[in-house]
Design an enzyme around this catalytic site. Structure first.
Site, PDB file in Angstrom:
ATOM      1  N   ARG A  28     -26.271   1.019 -59.339  1.00 12.87           N
ATOM      2  CA  ARG A  28     -26.664   0.851 -57.928  1.00 12.87           C
ATOM      3  C   ARG A  28     -25.513   0.337 -57.068  1.00 12.87           C
ATOM      4  O   ARG A  28     -25.741  -0.416 -56.107  1.00 12.87           O
ATOM      5  CB  ARG A  28     -27.848  -0.114 -57.800  1.00 12.87           C
ATOM      6  CG  ARG A  28     -29.172   0.455 -58.246  1.00 12.87           C
ATOM      7  CD  ARG A  28     -29.706   1.432 -57.203  1.00 12.87           C
ATOM      8  NE  ARG A  28     -30.980   1.996 -57.621  1.00 12.87           N
ATOM      9  CZ  ARG A  28     -32.169   1.496 -57.296  1.00 12.87           C
ATOM     10  NH1 ARG A  28     -32.258   0.445 -56.542  1.00 12.87           N
ATOM     11  NH2 ARG A  28     -33.264   2.082 -57.721  1.00 12.87           N
ATOM     12  N   ARG A  32     -27.970  -1.280 -50.773  1.00 13.33           N
ATOM     13  CA  ARG A  32     -28.254  -2.135 -49.618  1.00 13.33           C
ATOM     14  C   ARG A  32     -27.478  -3.439 -49.530  1.00 13.33           C
ATOM     15  O   ARG A  32     -27.509  -4.099 -48.504  1.00 13.33           O
ATOM     16  CB  ARG A  32     -29.760  -2.426 -49.574  1.00 13.33           C
ATOM     17  CG  ARG A  32     -30.549  -1.233 -49.076  1.00 13.33           C
ATOM     18  CD  ARG A  32     -32.032  -1.457 -49.240  1.00 13.33           C
ATOM     19  NE  ARG A  32     -32.331  -1.629 -50.656  1.00 13.33           N
ATOM     20  CZ  ARG A  32     -33.539  -1.511 -51.185  1.00 13.33           C
ATOM     21  NH1 ARG A  32     -34.571  -1.274 -50.421  1.00 13.33           N
ATOM     22  NH2 ARG A  32     -33.714  -1.662 -52.472  1.00 13.33           N
ATOM     23  N   ARG A  41     -27.784   4.284 -43.631  1.00 10.24           N
ATOM     24  CA  ARG A  41     -29.197   4.386 -43.981  1.00 10.24           C
ATOM     25  C   ARG A  41     -30.064   4.382 -42.718  1.00 10.24           C
ATOM     26  O   ARG A  41     -31.009   5.146 -42.602  1.00 10.24           O
ATOM     27  CB  ARG A  41     -29.561   3.202 -44.886  1.00 10.24           C
ATOM     28  CG  ARG A  41     -31.025   3.039 -45.211  1.00 10.24           C
ATOM     29  CD  ARG A  41     -31.413   3.907 -46.367  1.00 10.24           C
ATOM     30  NE  ARG A  41     -32.751   3.624 -46.850  1.00 10.24           N
ATOM     31  CZ  ARG A  41     -33.856   4.107 -46.324  1.00 10.24           C
ATOM     32  NH1 ARG A  41     -33.794   4.856 -45.245  1.00 10.24           N
ATOM     33  NH2 ARG A  41     -35.030   3.836 -46.841  1.00 10.24           N
ATOM     34  N   ASP A  78     -31.280  10.052 -56.569  1.00 13.14           N
ATOM     35  CA  ASP A  78     -32.346   9.247 -57.164  1.00 13.14           C
ATOM     36  C   ASP A  78     -32.960  10.018 -58.324  1.00 13.14           C
ATOM     37  O   ASP A  78     -32.895  11.248 -58.360  1.00 13.14           O
ATOM     38  CB  ASP A  78     -33.428   8.909 -56.136  1.00 13.14           C
ATOM     39  CG  ASP A  78     -34.277   7.740 -56.613  1.00 13.14           C
ATOM     40  OD1 ASP A  78     -33.853   6.585 -56.426  1.00 13.14           O
ATOM     41  OD2 ASP A  78     -35.341   7.975 -57.214  1.00 13.14           O
ATOM     42  N   TYR A 154     -43.618   7.087 -62.926  1.00 11.61           N
ATOM     43  CA  TYR A 154     -43.801   7.151 -61.471  1.00 11.61           C
ATOM     44  C   TYR A 154     -44.699   8.320 -61.073  1.00 11.61           C
ATOM     45  O   TYR A 154     -45.493   8.224 -60.140  1.00 11.61           O
ATOM     46  CB  TYR A 154     -42.440   7.266 -60.762  1.00 11.61           C
ATOM     47  CG  TYR A 154     -41.635   5.992 -60.835  1.00 11.61           C
ATOM     48  CD1 TYR A 154     -41.864   4.951 -59.929  1.00 11.61           C
ATOM     49  CD2 TYR A 154     -40.668   5.812 -61.813  1.00 11.61           C
ATOM     50  CE1 TYR A 154     -41.140   3.774 -60.007  1.00 11.61           C
ATOM     51  CE2 TYR A 154     -39.932   4.636 -61.895  1.00 11.61           C
ATOM     52  CZ  TYR A 154     -40.174   3.626 -60.996  1.00 11.61           C
ATOM     53  OH  TYR A 154     -39.462   2.457 -61.081  1.00 11.61           O
TER      54      TYR A 154
HETATM   55  O1  CP3 Z   1     -26.336   3.666 -58.968  1.00 10.16           O
HETATM   56  C1  CP3 Z   1     -26.108   4.198 -57.862  1.00 10.16           C
HETATM   57  O2  CP3 Z   1     -25.477   3.647 -56.967  1.00 10.16           O
HETATM   58  C2  CP3 Z   1     -26.571   5.631 -57.646  1.00 10.16           C
HETATM   59  C3  CP3 Z   1     -27.790   5.799 -56.937  1.00 10.16           C
HETATM   60  C4  CP3 Z   1     -29.131   5.512 -57.597  1.00 10.16           C
HETATM   61  C5  CP3 Z   1     -30.268   5.190 -56.816  1.00 10.16           C
HETATM   62  N1  CP3 Z   1     -31.358   5.171 -57.634  1.00 10.16           N
HETATM   63  C6  CP3 Z   1     -30.257   4.978 -55.362  1.00 10.16           C
HETATM   64  C7  CP3 Z   1     -31.382   4.281 -54.725  1.00 10.16           C
HETATM   65  C8  CP3 Z   1     -29.552   5.592 -58.924  1.00 10.16           C
HETATM   66  C9  CP3 Z   1     -28.737   5.843 -60.187  1.00 10.16           C
HETATM   67  C10 CP3 Z   1     -30.961   5.393 -58.936  1.00 10.16           C
HETATM   68  C11 CP3 Z   1     -31.787   5.461 -60.153  1.00 10.16           C
HETATM   69  C12 CP3 Z   1     -33.204   5.073 -60.080  1.00 10.16           C
HETATM   70  N2  CP3 Z   1     -34.091   5.318 -59.085  1.00 10.16           N
HETATM   71  C13 CP3 Z   1     -33.897   4.434 -61.142  1.00 10.16           C
HETATM   72  C14 CP3 Z   1     -33.314   4.082 -62.475  1.00 10.16           C
HETATM   73  C15 CP3 Z   1     -32.401   2.922 -62.421  1.00 10.16           C
HETATM   74  C16 CP3 Z   1     -33.033   1.609 -62.014  1.00 10.16           C
HETATM   75  O3  CP3 Z   1     -32.521   1.043 -61.035  1.00 10.16           O
HETATM   76  O4  CP3 Z   1     -33.975   1.180 -62.643  1.00 10.16           O
HETATM   77  C17 CP3 Z   1     -35.227   4.255 -60.716  1.00 10.16           C
HETATM   78  C18 CP3 Z   1     -36.326   3.589 -61.505  1.00 10.16           C
HETATM   79  C19 CP3 Z   1     -35.343   4.827 -59.427  1.00 10.16           C
HETATM   80  C20 CP3 Z   1     -36.561   4.962 -58.586  1.00 10.16           C
HETATM   81  C21 CP3 Z   1     -36.422   4.193 -57.333  1.00 10.16           C
HETATM   82  N3  CP3 Z   1     -35.614   4.569 -56.288  1.00 10.16           N
HETATM   83  C22 CP3 Z   1     -37.062   2.986 -56.987  1.00 10.16           C
HETATM   84  C23 CP3 Z   1     -38.025   2.224 -57.867  1.00 10.16           C
HETATM   85  C24 CP3 Z   1     -36.629   2.661 -55.708  1.00 10.16           C
HETATM   86  C25 CP3 Z   1     -37.117   1.535 -54.862  1.00 10.16           C
HETATM   87  C26 CP3 Z   1     -36.542   0.238 -55.303  1.00 10.16           C
HETATM   88  C27 CP3 Z   1     -35.481  -0.199 -54.363  1.00 10.16           C
HETATM   89  O5  CP3 Z   1     -34.467  -0.735 -54.812  1.00 10.16           O
HETATM   90  O6  CP3 Z   1     -35.692  -0.024 -53.145  1.00 10.16           O
HETATM   91  C28 CP3 Z   1     -35.686   3.632 -55.298  1.00 10.16           C
HETATM   92  C29 CP3 Z   1     -34.958   3.687 -54.017  1.00 10.16           C
HETATM   93  C30 CP3 Z   1     -33.459   3.698 -54.099  1.00 10.16           C
HETATM   94  N4  CP3 Z   1     -32.729   4.466 -54.956  1.00 10.16           N
HETATM   95  C31 CP3 Z   1     -32.568   2.968 -53.262  1.00 10.16           C
HETATM   96  C32 CP3 Z   1     -31.266   3.323 -53.653  1.00 10.16           C
HETATM   97  C33 CP3 Z   1     -29.975   2.873 -53.037  1.00 10.16           C
HETATM   98  C34 CP3 Z   1     -32.968   2.059 -52.114  1.00 10.16           C
HETATM   99  C35 CP3 Z   1     -33.450   2.918 -50.997  1.00 10.16           C
HETATM  100  C36 CP3 Z   1     -33.237   2.341 -49.640  1.00 10.16           C
HETATM  101  O7  CP3 Z   1     -32.075   2.251 -49.183  1.00 10.16           O
HETATM  102  O8  CP3 Z   1     -34.235   2.031 -48.985  1.00 10.16           O
END
Ligand code: CP3
Length: 349
Positions: A28, A32, A41, A78, A154
């Site tokens: 990640r 944010r 964003r 994602d 999910y």
């Molecule tokens: O690592 C990186 O920088 C690459 C981008 C990346 C994102 N999601 C961007 C993201 C990666 C590799 C993921 C993987 C992901 N997505 C996983 C597996 C890894 C982990 O963190 O457990 C999972 C379970 C998801 C599903 C997901 N996407 C969730 C549960 C959420 C909401 C939680 C949160 O942090 O808001 C997301 C949204 C998400 N994916 C964001 C980002 C940067 C935040 C979105 C925003 O800016 O509002």
């Protein structure tokens, strides 16, 4: 002296060659905690628009590379783009996380598309091609997907839940229907990962964030087996594909995961027991991890100690320095800089 071939330390470790200074990136790393991410964003509208607009996704992928010169860039996307390409409804509510149409009965599963619409994923491939051109010669490019189990949790629940009980219940009550979801995800993840390799990804990570909620028998069936099939499916076309598995929370089941799936590396969370990892895991494959993201928020002496522990535990072998899970939004950037400086100094004496 000029070098004709430049090595990428991250790929060296994945190829079995320990580096004196471990290569480093953060799960990640684009997100944010970065003001420049929050700015884009706000402009982009929805989160999926961010993922599917190459102009945005390229920029966001590169933001942490410019700031911190990490050894690897991970494509900004994602894991839920696969259900989206399967025609499921996927939305990200601000501050609440993902929302999908629940796929929680055998009747609903019977309507699930077998093939993802790869055209919907084309922007991700375009982003990879563009990022590849922008990276310098020592920075590797990582593609990824979610593991079928985690993506299915999910899809079934329609959202994240504390212990993903809906998917676990469905796997007990309707194992055939649940296996159908998993099979569809295996096949489409293979196609998606092959597309990412073709577009320039040099390594792949399979995120199984919810592996740790499964008892051993279910872990073998729903985490290990599908991941093994993805690894085999990808390597059938690209025999030397470099693949990192992240079965978060697998604990003592990590050695069997490594043995059965054939991954080149595992990402471990911060609860991993060091001697078990060294003897049963790092002896076979590279290890990635495993700083507690909360130590990174804490900073100061607690952070130094936590960094030193990761190095003392694992830097004697093949190590890619990383967090044990994604960086949290409230993390101060100065603490990320402190961590990086300490890791990069570590091999100097
Ligand atoms: O690592 C990186 O920088 C690459 C981008 C990346 C994102 N999601 C961007 C993201 C990666 C590799 C993921 C993987 C992901 N997505 C996983 C597996 C890894 C982990 O963190 O457990 C999972 C379970 C998801 C599903 C997901 N996407 C969730 C549960 C959420 C909401 C939680 C949160 O942090 O808001 C997301 C949204 C998400 N994916 C964001 C980002 C940067 C935040 C979105 C925003 O800016 O509002």
């Amino acid at each position: 002296m000029t070098q004709s071939t430049t090595i990428k330390p991250f790929l060296e470790v994945l190829s079995g060659r320990r580096q004196a200074v471990p290569p480093l990136w953060m799960m990640r790393q684009a997100g944010r905690y970065l003001p420049e991410y929050r700015e884009l964003r706000a402009k982009a509208g929805g989160f999926l628009d961010l993922c599917f607009t190459p102009d945005y996704a390229v920029e966001i992928t590169l933001q942490p590379i410019r700031r911190f010169a990490f050894d690897a860039a991970i494509i900004f996307s994602d894991i839920l783009v696969i259900p989206y390409a399967l025609g499921r409804s996927v939305r990200f509510e601000a501050g609440e996380g993902p929302r999908l149409d629940p796929l929680d009965t055998p009747d609903k599963v019977a309507t699930l598309a077998r093939d993802a619409d790869m055209a919907k994923l084309e922007p991700v491939f375009e982003t990879l091609r563009r990022v590849k051109r922008e990276l310098d010669s020592k920075t590797a490019l990582i593609g990824f997907c979610g593991a079928p189990w985690t993506v299915a949790t999910y899809m079934v629940a329609g959202q994240g839940t504390p212990d993903q009980a809906p998917a676990r219940m469905m796997a007990y009550n309707h194992p055939e229907a649940f296996a159908e979801i998993i099979d569809v995800l295996v096949e489409n993840s293979v196609r998606y990962l092959l597309g990412q390799l073709k577009a320039g990804a040099e390594a792949l990570q399979i995120f199984d964030t919810w592996a740790g909620v499964l008892p051993p028998r279910e872990f073998a069936r729903w985490s290990i087996e599908p991941t093994k099939r993805i690894v085999e499916g990808v390597r059938k076309q690209v025999p030397d594909a470099k693949i990192i598995g992240f079965p978060r929370g697998a604990g003592a089941l990590l050695p069997s995961y490594v043995e059965a799936t054939g991954v080149d590396a595992v990402s471990i969370d911060w609860t991993a027991e060091p001697s078990l990892i060294r003897e049963m895991v790092q002896s076979r494959v590279a290890v990635q991890g495993n700083l507690d993201p909360l130590a990174l928020i804490a900073g100061g002496a607690a952070l130094d100690r936590a960094v030193d522990d990761v190095l003392a535990n694992f830097a004697g072998g093949r190590l890619i320095f990383n967090l044990g899970h994604g960086i949290l939004q409230e993390t101060p950037i100065a603490h990320v800089e402190q961590m990086i400086a300490r890791v990069r100094r570590s091999g100097m004496h």
